[in-house]
Design a protein around this motif. Structure first.
Motif, PDB file in Angstrom:
ATOM      1  N   VAL A  10     -20.428  12.305  51.866  1.00  0.00           N
ATOM      2  CA  VAL A  10     -19.766  12.536  50.584  1.00  0.00           C
ATOM      3  C   VAL A  10     -20.822  12.848  49.531  1.00  0.00           C
ATOM      4  N   LEU A  11     -21.885  12.066  49.523  1.00  0.00           N
ATOM      5  CA  LEU A  11     -22.975  12.275  48.575  1.00  0.00           C
ATOM      6  C   LEU A  11     -23.559  13.679  48.740  1.00  0.00           C
ATOM      7  N   GLU A  12     -23.839  14.060  49.966  1.00  0.00           N
ATOM      8  CA  GLU A  12     -24.422  15.385  50.231  1.00  0.00           C
ATOM      9  C   GLU A  12     -23.485  16.507  49.794  1.00  0.00           C
ATOM     10  N   THR A  16     -24.514  19.118  46.877  1.00  0.00           N
ATOM     11  CA  THR A  16     -24.580  20.553  47.166  1.00  0.00           C
ATOM     12  C   THR A  16     -23.639  21.343  46.262  1.00  0.00           C
ATOM     13  N   THR A  17     -22.426  20.851  46.107  1.00  0.00           N
ATOM     14  CA  THR A  17     -21.436  21.547  45.281  1.00  0.00           C
ATOM     15  C   THR A  17     -21.863  21.584  43.817  1.00  0.00           C
ATOM     16  N   ILE A  18     -22.305  20.452  43.304  1.00  0.00           N
ATOM     17  CA  ILE A  18     -22.709  20.392  41.894  1.00  0.00           C
ATOM     18  C   ILE A  18     -23.961  21.236  41.668  1.00  0.00           C
ATOM     19  N   ARG A  19     -24.911  21.162  42.584  1.00  0.00           N
ATOM     20  CA  ARG A  19     -26.139  21.962  42.435  1.00  0.00           C
ATOM     21  C   ARG A  19     -25.811  23.452  42.432  1.00  0.00           C
ATOM     22  N   GLU A  47     -25.943   4.349  45.214  1.00  0.00           N
ATOM     23  CA  GLU A  47     -26.368   5.649  45.748  1.00  0.00           C
ATOM     24  C   GLU A  47     -26.390   6.742  44.678  1.00  0.00           C
ATOM     25  N   ARG A  48     -26.018   6.388  43.463  1.00  0.00           N
ATOM     26  CA  ARG A  48     -25.896   7.394  42.406  1.00  0.00           C
ATOM     27  C   ARG A  48     -27.234   8.021  42.034  1.00  0.00           C
ATOM     28  N   ALA A  49     -28.298   7.241  42.030  1.00  0.00           N
ATOM     29  CA  ALA A  49     -29.621   7.797  41.705  1.00  0.00           C
ATOM     30  C   ALA A  49     -30.017   8.861  42.729  1.00  0.00           C
ATOM     31  N   LEU A  50     -29.694   8.620  43.987  1.00  0.00           N
ATOM     32  CA  LEU A  50     -29.984   9.604  45.032  1.00  0.00           C
ATOM     33  C   LEU A  50     -29.159  10.872  44.808  1.00  0.00           C
ATOM     34  N   LEU A  51     -27.898  10.707  44.470  1.00  0.00           N
ATOM     35  CA  LEU A  51     -27.034  11.854  44.173  1.00  0.00           C
ATOM     36  C   LEU A  51     -27.636  12.697  43.051  1.00  0.00           C
ATOM     37  N   ILE A  52     -27.994  12.050  41.967  1.00  0.00           N
ATOM     38  CA  ILE A  52     -28.531  12.759  40.801  1.00  0.00           C
ATOM     39  C   ILE A  52     -29.844  13.455  41.153  1.00  0.00           C
ATOM     40  N   ALA A  53     -30.672  12.795  41.939  1.00  0.00           N
ATOM     41  CA  ALA A  53     -31.939  13.411  42.365  1.00  0.00           C
ATOM     42  C   ALA A  53     -31.679  14.643  43.229  1.00  0.00           C
ATOM     43  N   LYS A  54     -30.700  14.563  44.108  1.00  0.00           N
ATOM     44  CA  LYS A  54     -30.383  15.704  44.976  1.00  0.00           C
ATOM     45  C   LYS A  54     -29.798  16.869  44.180  1.00  0.00           C
ATOM     46  N   ILE A  55     -29.064  16.556  43.125  1.00  0.00           N
ATOM     47  CA  ILE A  55     -28.532  17.624  42.269  1.00  0.00           C
ATOM     48  C   ILE A  55     -29.686  18.309  41.538  1.00  0.00           C
ATOM     49  N   GLY A  56     -30.654  17.509  41.126  1.00  0.00           N
ATOM     50  CA  GLY A  56     -31.811  18.064  40.426  1.00  0.00           C
ATOM     51  C   GLY A  56     -31.657  18.078  38.916  1.00  0.00           C
ATOM     52  N   ILE A  57     -30.800  17.197  38.408  1.00  0.00           N
ATOM     53  CA  ILE A  57     -30.665  17.045  36.960  1.00  0.00           C
ATOM     54  C   ILE A  57     -31.037  15.615  36.613  1.00  0.00           C
ATOM     55  N   ASP A  58     -31.233  15.351  35.331  1.00  0.00           N
ATOM     56  CA  ASP A  58     -31.584  13.978  34.977  1.00  0.00           C
ATOM     57  C   ASP A  58     -30.331  13.128  34.769  1.00  0.00           C
ATOM     58  N   LYS A  59     -30.552  11.836  34.767  1.00  0.00           N
ATOM     59  CA  LYS A  59     -29.459  10.867  34.644  1.00  0.00           C
ATOM     60  C   LYS A  59     -28.675  11.075  33.346  1.00  0.00           C
ATOM     61  N   SER A  60     -29.375  11.398  32.286  1.00  0.00           N
ATOM     62  CA  SER A  60     -28.740  11.609  30.989  1.00  0.00           C
ATOM     63  C   SER A  60     -27.777  12.799  31.025  1.00  0.00           C
ATOM     64  N   THR A  61     -28.193  13.877  31.649  1.00  0.00           N
ATOM     65  CA  THR A  61     -27.341  15.064  31.759  1.00  0.00           C
ATOM     66  C   THR A  61     -26.108  14.751  32.594  1.00  0.00           C
ATOM     67  N   PHE A  62     -26.296  14.052  33.695  1.00  0.00           N
ATOM     68  CA  PHE A  62     -25.172  13.658  34.546  1.00  0.00           C
ATOM     69  C   PHE A  62     -24.181  12.824  33.736  1.00  0.00           C
ATOM     70  N   SER A  63     -24.695  11.872  32.988  1.00  0.00           N
ATOM     71  CA  SER A  63     -23.848  11.005  32.169  1.00  0.00           C
ATOM     72  C   SER A  63     -23.092  11.802  31.107  1.00  0.00           C
TER      73      SER A  63
END
Length: 116
Positions: A10-12, A16-19, A47-63
């Motif tokens: 699910v994370l992957e 992938t979709t968000i990236r 697992e959220r930090a891993l998700l955000i890292a895989k997307i390649g955006i920062d935590k603030s942008t995700f939030s």
């Protein structure tokens, strides 16, 4: 199959979709916001930090993107048609009070060209 493997899939998928959506030009801020909100709901906190890292955006942008999608006022059809497709600006707009948002829309202060 271990407990973590299905969740990783699910994370992957979300990453992938968000990236992919993030890389599109022009970006669709509303689609990104909805995807991030769905991902936040589906991916456990640990697992959220891993998700955000895989997307390649920062935590603030995700939030910011999640919070844009949480603001139901921005989903009203006529409001959304008026708003800019620019997530930093949408993040500022979502912080308006109901009165401020209504006044800015009524007075034409917010348009699709508005940027912060």
């Amino acid at each position: 199959m271990s407990h973590g493997v299905p969740q990783l899939n699910v994370l992957e998928k979300f990453a992938t979709t968000i990236r992919s959506e993030w890389d599109r030009q022009p970006k669709d801020a509303f689609k990104l916001a909805a995807l991030c909100r769905r991902a936040q709901a589906a991916v456990p906190l640990h697992e959220r930090a891993l998700l955000i890292a895989k997307i390649g955006i920062d935590k603030s942008t995700f939030s910011k993107l999640v919070n844009i999608d949480l603001d139901e006022r921005l989903k009203v059809v006529w409001v959304r048609a008026t708003l800019p497709n620019h997530y930093p600006t949408l993040d500022c707009i979502r912080r308006f009070t109901d009165y401020q948002l209504a006044a800015a829309l009524d007075d034409g202060i917010i348009t699709q060209e508005t940027r912060t």
